[in-house]
Enzyme design. Sequence first.
Site, mmCIF file in Angstrom:
data_model
loop_
_atom_site.group_PDB
_atom_site.id
_atom_site.type_symbol
_atom_site.label_atom_id
_atom_site.label_comp_id
_atom_site.label_asym_id
_atom_site.label_seq_id
_atom_site.Cartn_x
_atom_site.Cartn_y
_atom_site.Cartn_z
ATOM 1 N N THR A 1 42.575 33.364 46.909
ATOM 2 C CA THR A 1 43.341 32.430 46.064
ATOM 3 C C THR A 1 44.809 32.814 46.012
ATOM 4 O OG1 THR A 1 41.387 31.944 44.729
ATOM 5 C CG2 THR A 1 43.529 31.443 43.749
ATOM 6 N N THR B 1 40.191 41.907 35.338
ATOM 7 C CA THR B 1 39.598 41.556 36.631
ATOM 8 C C THR B 1 40.510 40.582 37.375
ATOM 9 O OG1 THR B 1 38.306 39.780 35.585
ATOM 10 C CG2 THR B 1 37.222 41.918 35.857
ATOM 11 N N ALA B 2 41.783 40.549 36.984
ATOM 12 C CA ALA B 2 42.719 39.574 37.546
ATOM 13 C C ALA B 2 43.593 40.197 38.626
ATOM 14 C CB ALA B 2 43.563 38.967 36.430
ATOM 15 N N ARG B 3 44.657 40.870 38.220
ATOM 16 C CA ARG B 3 45.597 41.447 39.167
ATOM 17 C C ARG B 3 46.128 42.772 38.645
ATOM 18 N NH1 ARG B 3 43.702 38.603 42.323
ATOM 19 N NH2 ARG B 3 44.634 36.998 43.653
ATOM 20 N N ASP C 1 39.182 46.218 37.390
ATOM 21 C CA ASP C 1 38.719 46.003 38.759
ATOM 22 C C ASP C 1 39.894 45.996 39.733
ATOM 23 O OD1 ASP C 1 36.561 45.290 40.652
ATOM 24 O OD2 ASP C 1 37.619 43.376 40.814
ATOM 25 N N GLU D 1 46.246 49.285 46.113
ATOM 26 C CA GLU D 1 44.843 49.344 46.516
ATOM 27 C C GLU D 1 44.731 49.627 48.008
ATOM 28 O OE1 GLU D 1 43.427 46.092 43.123
ATOM 29 O OE2 GLU D 1 43.581 45.479 45.218
ATOM 30 N N HIS E 1 38.000 46.500 43.083
ATOM 31 C CA HIS E 1 38.392 45.112 43.380
ATOM 32 C C HIS E 1 37.228 44.327 44.000
ATOM 33 C CE1 HIS E 1 42.166 42.480 44.138
ATOM 34 N NE2 HIS E 1 41.097 41.713 43.948
ATOM 35 N N VAL E 2 36.099 44.351 43.299
ATOM 36 C CA VAL E 2 34.905 43.661 43.803
ATOM 37 C C VAL E 2 34.384 42.599 42.844
ATOM 38 C CG1 VAL E 2 34.124 45.509 45.330
ATOM 39 C CG2 VAL E 2 33.453 45.552 42.916
ATOM 40 N N ALA E 3 35.141 42.267 41.798
ATOM 41 C CA ALA E 3 34.670 41.241 40.861
ATOM 42 C C ALA E 3 34.423 39.916 41.573
ATOM 43 C CB ALA E 3 35.682 41.059 39.730
ATOM 44 N N TRP E 4 35.176 39.645 42.609
ATOM 45 C CA TRP E 4 35.088 38.390 43.351
ATOM 46 C C TRP E 4 33.963 38.386 44.387
ATOM 47 C CZ3 TRP E 4 35.993 38.185 48.761
ATOM 48 C CH2 TRP E 4 36.333 39.433 49.332
#
Length: 326
Positions: free
Chosen positions: A80, A238-240, A264, A269, A291-294
């Site tokens: 996104t 869990t955004a940025r 997250d 990263e 960074h795996v929430a997505w």
Amino acid sequence: MPNSPAPMKVVFLDRATISPQTVLKALSFPHTFEVFERTPAESVAARIADADIVIANKVRLTRPDIESAKRLKMIAIAATGTDNVDLQSCAERGVVVSNIRNYATHTVPEHTFALIFALRRSLVAYRDAVRDGRWLQANQFCFFDFPIRDLSGSTLGIIGDGALGRAVADIGRALGLRVLFSAYKGRDDMGPLYTPFQEVLQASDIITLHCPLTPATRDLIGETEFLQMERKPLLINTARGGLVNEHALVDALKSGMISGAGFDVVTQEPMPSDHPFQAILSHPGFILTPHVAWASDEAIQGLADQLIDNIAAFCNGTPANVVSTK
């Protein structure tokens, strides 16, 4: 017999950012498809030099890269966020940029609440204590070393009112939480559906972030904001990375200004060895996921399907999910 059109060259710069079990649908037009698992910055220009369509997730596409790719017609972002692309340069060149939308409306809210549940009930702390022998030492059927709190009746402050923030609100209400949507920082004229930013900080038992990273939202929460958190809330991101000042977060957790934090994302990263969060990785009130929430299987497959659909729509003359420079 008329000449057939030359095949389009499609280049995927960072296939490794999409799970290996994810299937990419076949493209229906004449093409060649060159796939790289990863692409370092110094190799971008060479790899896209003769590409018509470039697929990228996190690889940065700078103005010099874009200007050197003379055949470039489209950049298909496998995500996104588009902050890795020089959108102004694309606009000047007439390069269409498409992104992925509304694919994570289950996975990110579910991950958000996984962090909330784990922290609110001290699940990781209790798991670690059992592993270290504390249950045997307690000499009874249970022990009470860490706090356990119900969610029902608590106040959930949501910063960000897009599809993800609204999905989090739906889950929160179903669990008996009072939900507040924050107005933009510094604004108190957004109407009755929004609560002033400072009031959200003061009234919330849990604060969760679901807004993009922009110049206006960088360091949205720092030392000043932590001092306003009267109820010592959980802070979930869990955004940025970059929405929260990371040094201030470490200080707030250590000093008890907040009761816990579930993140997250970080500003860099993968997280380097000198990152501030290294100091709190063992803190019972802190959970960091990579960074795996997505990244549920279902969400990634939906992303991959939409990615190919975006490319197909562009080649059919009806570009979809086009990113504007405005």
